[in-house]
Write a protein that holds these residues in place. Structure first.
Motif, PDB file in Angstrom:
ATOM      1  N   TYR A 101       0.029   6.102  -5.332  1.00  0.00           N
ATOM      2  CA  TYR A 101      -0.747   6.511  -4.158  1.00  0.00           C
ATOM      3  C   TYR A 101      -2.132   5.881  -4.192  1.00  0.00           C
ATOM      4  O   TYR A 101      -2.640   5.398  -3.177  1.00  0.00           O
ATOM      5  CB  TYR A 101      -0.842   8.034  -4.123  1.00  0.00           C
ATOM      6  CG  TYR A 101      -1.400   8.602  -2.847  1.00  0.00           C
ATOM      7  CD1 TYR A 101      -0.546   9.013  -1.817  1.00  0.00           C
ATOM      8  CD2 TYR A 101      -2.771   8.739  -2.652  1.00  0.00           C
ATOM      9  CE1 TYR A 101      -1.051   9.552  -0.640  1.00  0.00           C
ATOM     10  CE2 TYR A 101      -3.284   9.267  -1.484  1.00  0.00           C
ATOM     11  CZ  TYR A 101      -2.428   9.668  -0.474  1.00  0.00           C
ATOM     12  OH  TYR A 101      -2.932  10.189   0.688  1.00  0.00           O
ATOM     13  N   GLU A 102      -2.751   5.866  -5.374  1.00  0.00           N
ATOM     14  CA  GLU A 102      -4.095   5.301  -5.511  1.00  0.00           C
ATOM     15  C   GLU A 102      -4.101   3.808  -5.211  1.00  0.00           C
ATOM     16  O   GLU A 102      -4.981   3.310  -4.506  1.00  0.00           O
ATOM     17  CB  GLU A 102      -4.642   5.561  -6.918  1.00  0.00           C
ATOM     18  CG  GLU A 102      -5.045   6.999  -7.187  1.00  0.00           C
ATOM     19  CD  GLU A 102      -3.859   7.928  -7.415  1.00  0.00           C
ATOM     20  OE1 GLU A 102      -2.727   7.425  -7.575  1.00  0.00           O
ATOM     21  OE2 GLU A 102      -4.075   9.149  -7.436  1.00  0.00           O
ATOM     22  N   ASP A 103      -3.125   3.074  -5.771  1.00  0.00           N
ATOM     23  CA  ASP A 103      -3.044   1.633  -5.511  1.00  0.00           C
ATOM     24  C   ASP A 103      -2.752   1.361  -4.038  1.00  0.00           C
ATOM     25  O   ASP A 103      -3.308   0.431  -3.441  1.00  0.00           O
ATOM     26  CB  ASP A 103      -1.968   0.981  -6.380  1.00  0.00           C
ATOM     27  CG  ASP A 103      -2.416   0.807  -7.818  1.00  0.00           C
ATOM     28  OD1 ASP A 103      -3.624   0.954  -8.085  1.00  0.00           O
ATOM     29  OD2 ASP A 103      -1.559   0.517  -8.680  1.00  0.00           O
TER      30      ASP A 103
ATOM     31  N   ARG B 294      -5.932   1.884  -2.072  1.00  0.00           N
ATOM     32  CA  ARG B 294      -6.882   0.788  -2.318  1.00  0.00           C
ATOM     33  C   ARG B 294      -6.496  -0.449  -1.516  1.00  0.00           C
ATOM     34  O   ARG B 294      -7.348  -1.080  -0.871  1.00  0.00           O
ATOM     35  CB  ARG B 294      -6.902   0.456  -3.814  1.00  0.00           C
ATOM     36  CG  ARG B 294      -7.792  -0.716  -4.196  1.00  0.00           C
ATOM     37  CD  ARG B 294      -7.815  -0.921  -5.698  1.00  0.00           C
ATOM     38  NE  ARG B 294      -6.492  -1.030  -6.257  1.00  0.00           N
ATOM     39  CZ  ARG B 294      -5.758  -2.147  -6.234  1.00  0.00           C
ATOM     40  NH1 ARG B 294      -6.244  -3.246  -5.657  1.00  0.00           N
ATOM     41  NH2 ARG B 294      -4.559  -2.182  -6.773  1.00  0.00           N
TER      42      ARG B 294
ATOM     43  N   HIS C 156      -2.743  15.313  -8.764  1.00  0.00           N
ATOM     44  CA  HIS C 156      -3.346  14.653  -7.606  1.00  0.00           C
ATOM     45  C   HIS C 156      -3.883  15.695  -6.650  1.00  0.00           C
ATOM     46  O   HIS C 156      -3.237  16.700  -6.370  1.00  0.00           O
ATOM     47  CB  HIS C 156      -2.286  13.787  -6.921  1.00  0.00           C
ATOM     48  CG  HIS C 156      -2.836  12.796  -5.946  1.00  0.00           C
ATOM     49  ND1 HIS C 156      -3.240  13.147  -4.693  1.00  0.00           N
ATOM     50  CD2 HIS C 156      -3.048  11.463  -6.052  1.00  0.00           C
ATOM     51  CE1 HIS C 156      -3.667  12.075  -4.046  1.00  0.00           C
ATOM     52  NE2 HIS C 156      -3.560  11.042  -4.853  1.00  0.00           N
TER      53      HIS C 156
END
Length: 286
Positions: A37-39, A42, A262
């Motif tokens: 999710y973070e990648d 970004r 998360h």
């Protein structure tokens, strides 16, 4: 998996707000199949800022809700291709992932069409060993020793190379000497696992999805995802009774205490207080 562009546009329902941003984001998922999710956020931010015509909005940047809205738009387009982008949480780590999955054909030989018959037989054997195990995983050593039960005179070096290959393609992963199914494998192969291993598979009673590893009630043996337990127990009351049999489970809070889940965890899991009058029979490995 075939490229979207190979399918005639008139066979897809393309909304008017489907832009290059969505195409580029989809392409990333098609190439990787599984992105944290973070990648994903970004990468989405970079694409958003490069395509947003409004300079003020581009400078402010998107929020996670913008990405989630973009995913819903993409899903409307790829629904006709029997594909869907799903957000799922890893069973062991606190990481969330976007997964590009096939929604219709879960036949293992077609899902893994890029692998040879011998490689496919190896994965099927590993899958069976993992699903029928008590722990939802097998040791790396046991995995390498499967060469003796496979056709074609495989050596341990062969099975080691195959294990690395399936880890590379994100169908398996190794951690602390154990081999696990990735969240991509669990979600993509869920229909197959449910039909082929009905007597062994566990269903988390909180989210109603397959669970391989998590917190097990010592009374009814119900197995629950750790992230579901986290959502179930959080709040002022910090209730720690089993959601299935209501047995007191003081270890439940300790099991999730130090896991940095998360902040956008799925809030569809009801809290303990909202389930006080609901009980159900837990599913457990036999």
């Amino acid at each position: 998996m075939a490229a979207v562009e190979a399918t005639p546009r008139n066979m897809l329902r393309v909304p008017s707000n489907y832009r290059d941003l969505h195409k580029r984001f989809l392409q990333i998922l098609m190439n990787r199949r599984m992105v944290s999710y973070e990648d994903a956020f970004r990468l989405f931010c970079k694409m958003y800022q490069s395509e947003e015509p409004d300079e003020e909005e581009a400078t402010a940047g998107p929020c996670p809700k913008d990405m989630e809205l973009a995913v819903s738009i993409i899903n409307k387009v790829i629904k006709g291709l029997n594909m869907e982008i799903r957000c799922a949480q890893d069973e062991i780590t606190p990481a969330k992932y976007y997964l590009l999955v096939n929604t219709v054909d879960s036949h293992i030989s077609r899902t893994f069409s890029k692998f040879s018959a011998a490689e496919l037989e190896f994965f099927k054997t590993v899958l069976s060993e993992i699903v029928t195990s008590e722990d939802g995983c097998i040791s790396s050593t046991a995995c390498l020793n499967l060469n003796s039960s496979l056709p074609g005179n495989m050596t341990k070096s062969d099975t080691e190379a195959l294990l690395e290959k399936f880890c590379k393609y994100q169908w398996l992963y190794q951690k602390d000497g154990k081999v696990h199914l990735t969240i991509l494998s669990i979600v993509e192969l869920e229909p197959l696992i449910l039909s082929a291993y009905e007597d062994y598979v566990n269903i988390c009673r909180l989210c109603k999805r397959i669970v391989m590893q998590g917190y097990r009630c010592d009374r009814c043996l119900a197995l629950l995802h750790l992230h579901c337990v986290h959502l179930y127990t959080k709040g002022v009351d910090r209730i720690h009774s089993c959601p299935v049999c209501s047995a007191d489970q003081p270890e439940m809070l300790a099991a999730v205490k130090n896991i940095p889940f998360h902040s956008g965890d799925d809030n569809r899991i009801p809290s303990a207080s909202s389930r006080e009058n609901k009980t159900g029979k837990g599913s457990a490995r036999k």
